[in-house]
Design a protein around this motif. Structure first.
Motif, PDB file in Angstrom:
ATOM      1  N   ALA A  88       0.743  -1.123   0.124  1.00 13.83           N
ATOM      2  CA  ALA A  88       0.068  -0.037   0.053  1.00 13.83           C
ATOM      3  C   ALA A  88       0.898   1.248   0.109  1.00 13.83           C
ATOM      4  CB  ALA A  88      -0.875  -0.150   1.153  1.00 13.83           C
ATOM      5  N   THR A  89       2.046   1.175   0.906  1.00 11.28           N
ATOM      6  CA  THR A  89       2.709   2.359   0.789  1.00 11.28           C
ATOM      7  C   THR A  89       3.471   2.747  -0.585  1.00 11.28           C
ATOM      8  OG1 THR A  89       3.193   1.906   3.205  1.00 11.28           O
ATOM      9  CG2 THR A  89       4.842   3.253   2.155  1.00 11.28           C
ATOM     10  N   ALA A  90       3.978   1.497  -1.094  1.00 14.70           N
ATOM     11  CA  ALA A  90       4.521   1.761  -2.405  1.00 14.70           C
ATOM     12  C   ALA A  90       3.722   2.210  -3.234  1.00 14.70           C
ATOM     13  CB  ALA A  90       5.414   0.591  -2.841  1.00 14.70           C
ATOM     14  N   THR A  91       2.437   1.909  -3.241  1.00 11.18           N
ATOM     15  CA  THR A  91       1.422   2.262  -4.491  1.00 11.18           C
ATOM     16  C   THR A  91       1.164   3.770  -4.096  1.00 11.18           C
ATOM     17  OG1 THR A  91       0.302   0.053  -4.519  1.00 11.18           O
ATOM     18  CG2 THR A  91      -1.044   2.049  -4.983  1.00 11.18           C
ATOM     19  N   TYR A 199       0.015  -5.349 -12.354  1.00 10.87           N
ATOM     20  CA  TYR A 199       0.244  -6.889 -12.650  1.00 10.87           C
ATOM     21  C   TYR A 199       0.645  -7.366 -10.985  1.00 10.87           C
ATOM     22  CZ  TYR A 199       2.635 -11.330 -13.009  1.00 10.87           C
ATOM     23  OH  TYR A 199       3.100 -12.541 -12.736  1.00 10.87           O
ATOM     24  N   GLY A 200       0.036  -8.172 -10.693  1.00  6.91           N
ATOM     25  CA  GLY A 200       0.213  -9.063  -9.198  1.00  6.91           C
ATOM     26  C   GLY A 200      -0.913  -9.761  -9.054  1.00  6.91           C
ATOM     27  N   GLY A 207      -1.532  -5.866  -6.702  1.00 11.84           N
ATOM     28  CA  GLY A 207      -0.587  -5.376  -7.773  1.00 11.84           C
ATOM     29  C   GLY A 207       0.935  -5.062  -7.405  1.00 11.84           C
ATOM     30  N   CYS A 208       1.873  -5.439  -7.966  1.00  7.15           N
ATOM     31  CA  CYS A 208       3.194  -5.300  -7.497  1.00  7.15           C
ATOM     32  C   CYS A 208       4.454  -4.588  -8.504  1.00  7.15           C
ATOM     33  CB  CYS A 208       4.055  -6.448  -7.054  1.00  7.15           C
ATOM     34  SG  CYS A 208       4.120  -7.656  -7.916  1.00  7.15           S
ATOM     35  N   VAL A 209       3.523  -4.632  -9.827  1.00 10.46           N
ATOM     36  CA  VAL A 209       4.026  -3.947 -11.136  1.00 10.46           C
ATOM     37  C   VAL A 209       3.193  -3.081 -11.801  1.00 10.46           C
ATOM     38  CG1 VAL A 209       5.173  -4.486 -13.315  1.00 10.46           C
ATOM     39  CG2 VAL A 209       5.569  -6.058 -11.493  1.00 10.46           C
ATOM     40  N   TYR A 210       3.531  -1.808 -11.726  1.00  5.25           N
ATOM     41  CA  TYR A 210       2.627  -0.588 -12.418  1.00  5.25           C
ATOM     42  C   TYR A 210       3.160  -0.295 -13.680  1.00  5.25           C
ATOM     43  CZ  TYR A 210      -0.069  -0.295  -7.924  1.00  5.25           C
ATOM     44  OH  TYR A 210      -0.846  -0.433  -7.138  1.00  5.25           O
ATOM     45  N   ASP A 211       2.519  -0.349 -14.796  1.00  4.69           N
ATOM     46  CA  ASP A 211       2.867   0.112 -16.263  1.00  4.69           C
ATOM     47  C   ASP A 211       4.065  -0.664 -16.461  1.00  4.69           C
ATOM     48  OD1 ASP A 211       0.607   1.408 -16.952  1.00  4.69           O
ATOM     49  OD2 ASP A 211       1.215   3.230 -16.224  1.00  4.69           O
ATOM     50  N   GLY A 212       4.354  -1.917 -16.237  1.00  9.18           N
ATOM     51  CA  GLY A 212       5.510  -2.738 -16.326  1.00  9.18           C
ATOM     52  C   GLY A 212       6.484  -2.395 -15.355  1.00  9.18           C
ATOM     53  N   VAL A 213       6.507  -1.608 -14.630  1.00 12.56           N
ATOM     54  CA  VAL A 213       7.676  -1.328 -13.761  1.00 12.56           C
ATOM     55  C   VAL A 213       7.438  -1.598 -12.295  1.00 12.56           C
ATOM     56  CG1 VAL A 213       9.019   0.723 -12.692  1.00 12.56           C
ATOM     57  CG2 VAL A 213       8.292   0.612 -15.183  1.00 12.56           C
ATOM     58  N   PRO A 214       8.277  -2.463 -11.553  1.00 12.98           N
ATOM     59  CA  PRO A 214       7.956  -2.981 -10.526  1.00 12.98           C
ATOM     60  C   PRO A 214       8.001  -1.763  -9.120  1.00 12.98           C
ATOM     61  CG  PRO A 214       9.779  -4.481 -11.224  1.00 12.98           C
ATOM     62  CD  PRO A 214       9.561  -3.114 -12.445  1.00 12.98           C
ATOM     63  N   GLY A 231      10.640  -9.441  -2.626  1.00  9.04           N
ATOM     64  CA  GLY A 231      10.689  -8.196  -2.205  1.00  9.04           C
ATOM     65  C   GLY A 231       9.438  -8.291  -0.770  1.00  9.04           C
ATOM     66  N   PRO A 232       9.359  -7.164  -0.405  1.00  7.53           N
ATOM     67  CA  PRO A 232       8.581  -7.173   1.075  1.00  7.53           C
ATOM     68  C   PRO A 232       7.069  -7.257   0.756  1.00  7.53           C
ATOM     69  CG  PRO A 232       9.325  -4.810   0.254  1.00  7.53           C
ATOM     70  CD  PRO A 232       9.805  -5.875  -0.643  1.00  7.53           C
ATOM     71  N   VAL A 233       6.577  -7.550  -0.341  1.00  8.58           N
ATOM     72  CA  VAL A 233       5.086  -7.449  -0.428  1.00  8.58           C
ATOM     73  C   VAL A 233       4.590  -9.020  -0.399  1.00  8.58           C
ATOM     74  CG1 VAL A 233       5.071  -5.433  -1.708  1.00  8.58           C
ATOM     75  CG2 VAL A 233       5.474  -7.705  -3.033  1.00  8.58           C
ATOM     76  N   LEU A 234       5.841 -10.198  -0.330  1.00  8.57           N
ATOM     77  CA  LEU A 234       5.105 -11.535  -0.590  1.00  8.57           C
ATOM     78  C   LEU A 234       4.627 -12.051   0.655  1.00  8.57           C
ATOM     79  CD1 LEU A 234       8.436 -13.134  -2.047  1.00  8.57           C
ATOM     80  CD2 LEU A 234       6.531 -12.044  -3.205  1.00  8.57           C
ATOM     81  N   ALA A 235       3.336 -12.964   0.629  1.00 13.04           N
ATOM     82  CA  ALA A 235       2.935 -13.684   1.153  1.00 13.04           C
ATOM     83  C   ALA A 235       3.895 -14.624   2.086  1.00 13.04           C
ATOM     84  CB  ALA A 235       1.570 -14.465   0.815  1.00 13.04           C
ATOM     85  N   LEU A 236       3.144 -15.290   3.288  1.00 15.83           N
ATOM     86  CA  LEU A 236       3.964 -16.405   3.714  1.00 15.83           C
ATOM     87  C   LEU A 236       3.874 -17.590   3.185  1.00 15.83           C
ATOM     88  CD1 LEU A 236       3.159 -15.151   7.535  1.00 15.83           C
ATOM     89  CD2 LEU A 236       5.247 -14.450   6.216  1.00 15.83           C
ATOM     90  N   GLY A 237       2.856 -17.866   2.643  1.00 19.12           N
ATOM     91  CA  GLY A 237       2.390 -19.053   2.030  1.00 19.12           C
ATOM     92  C   GLY A 237       1.105 -19.496   2.120  1.00 19.12           C
TER      93      GLY A 237
END
Length: 378
Positions: A88-91, A199-200, A207-214, A231-237
């Motif tokens: 959310a912060t990166a978005t 994309y995500g 979404g973790c890639v915006y307009d093709g850019v991570p 990266g830091p956005v990944l789930a645990l499993g």
């Protein structure tokens, strides 16, 4: 002592989103009770079984989101608050700062939940789109200096046809959840809509890639096994699925099973699911590309493409399309249209007409349901 999962029913009104789900999301982000929100309708029972609320919750999970099952049975994705906050912060940083969000997606899915997460971090209250409400009316209820929303491609297409001025009122319109046709994006931008492709997936907290850019902190690479994200956005499993977790989350990456490429400019292009590729006559055909070409035909309003066994070709490309108003699509007209744009192997060899494209609870097209319906007809 292991924490227990709080499971909320799908909200049945905008008020329920704001008075029940939003406070629960805020609490989960702050380390309170772990949360899951059930999808509406028949999918709720299957989701509850996946969530197993009576069983102890895996360590570190603050939000559990059940995937749509577009490539098989749905899974419970274990998301820590840190991943949700990082996403959310990166978005917000990428879009130009905090703003007020219009929620137009279901909150049991990650895209809808992230609208709530971004609102919490921005310190704003989202506006919830009412059933059947014109977009322009919802815009008037969305205050603040900056306004954002998130849509699936079907929504973008509908609003672009009916209310383009309302779309222009947003500082950014995120579009994801399914592939967005290049022609649709071009029309939106020509209309002055600040559309941003995303994309995500649930496993990357949205979404973790915006307009093709991570997003900042996200790393993406592509190999023969598909796209990998770190990266830091990944789930645990996955909930109660250590084997599935080990297979998908390895070496600090999530293996998406999506095909794609990274261009000289460093931008990611996604070409579709590896699982969905149709191999016809020894040639790999990406259904999403064919769907995009078909939607550009004047007699087609929407399309789903998949493969069926064929004695001569191994698989044949099958198109199920929703006719444009007053039109009657014909295979003889659609085949050369696709050949001209994508080449002969991509041209459908079988055509079926649909009244509408069924969707999963996330808003994605339910490709499996369409294929099953076609098999039943056959």
């Amino acid at each position: 002592m292991p924490r227990q999962l709080t499971v909320l029913p799908a909200p049945d009104s905008p008020d329920a989103v704001l008075t029940t789900v939003l406070p629960a999301v805020r609490a989960a982000l702050d380390g309170g009770a772990p949360l899951a929100v059930l999808p509406a309708g028949p999918a709720a029972a299957a989701a509850r079984e996946v969530l197993a609320p009576g069983e102890p919750l895996e360590d570190g999970a603050d939000l559990v989101v059940v995937t749509s099952g577009s490539t098989g049975g749905g899974r419970g994705v274990l998301l820590p608050a840190a991943a949700l906050r990082a996403s959310a912060t990166a978005t917000l940083d990428r879009l130009g700062g905090p703003g007020t969000w219009l929620l137009a997606l279901p909150v049991p899915a990650i895209a809808g939940l992230q609208v709530l997460c971004r609102s919490v971090l921005a310190g704003t209250e989202p506006t919830v789109l009412r059933a059947g409400e014109p977009l322009a009316e919802a815009v008037t209820r969305t205050g603040g200096d900056r306004r954002y929303t998130a849509l699936v491609p079907t929504q973008l297409r509908r609003y672009l046809e009916r209310e383009p001025a309302a779309l222009r009122a947003f500082d950014a319109v995120l579009v994801g959840g399914a592939a967005t046709d290049p022609g649709l994006l071009a029309r939106a931008r020509e209309e002055g809509v600040a559309v941003v492709t995303t994309y995500g997936m649930t496993e990357t907290a949205g979404g973790c890639v915006y307009d093709g850019v991570p997003l900042d902190g996200v790393r993406v690479r592509v190999d023969d096994e598909g796209i990998a994200v770190a990266g830091p956005v990944l789930a645990l499993g996955y909930r109660r699925d250590p084997r599935g977790t080990a297979e998908a989350f390895t070496g600090g990456e999530f293996r998406t099973r999506d095909a794609g490429s990274i261009g000289p400019d460093g931008r990611l292009t996604v070409t579709g699911r590896l699982d969905d590729v149709v191999v016809t006559g020894g040639v790999n055909v990406a259904p999403q590309a064919v769907e995009g070409a078909l939607r550009e035909h004047p007699s087609v309003a929407d399309a789903v493409v998949f493969g069926r066994p064929d004695e001569e070709w191994g698989q044949r490309v099958v198109a199920a399309v929703v006719p444009a108003p007053g039109a009657v699509p014909e295979l003889g007209a659609l085949r050369p249209w696709v050949v001209e744009r994508l080449g002969g192997p991509s041209a459908p060899r079988e055509l079926h007409l649909l009244e509408t494209v069924p969707t999963l609870h996330t808003g994605k097209p339910d490709r499996r349901a369409v294929a099953a319906a076609v098999e039943d007809r056959a």
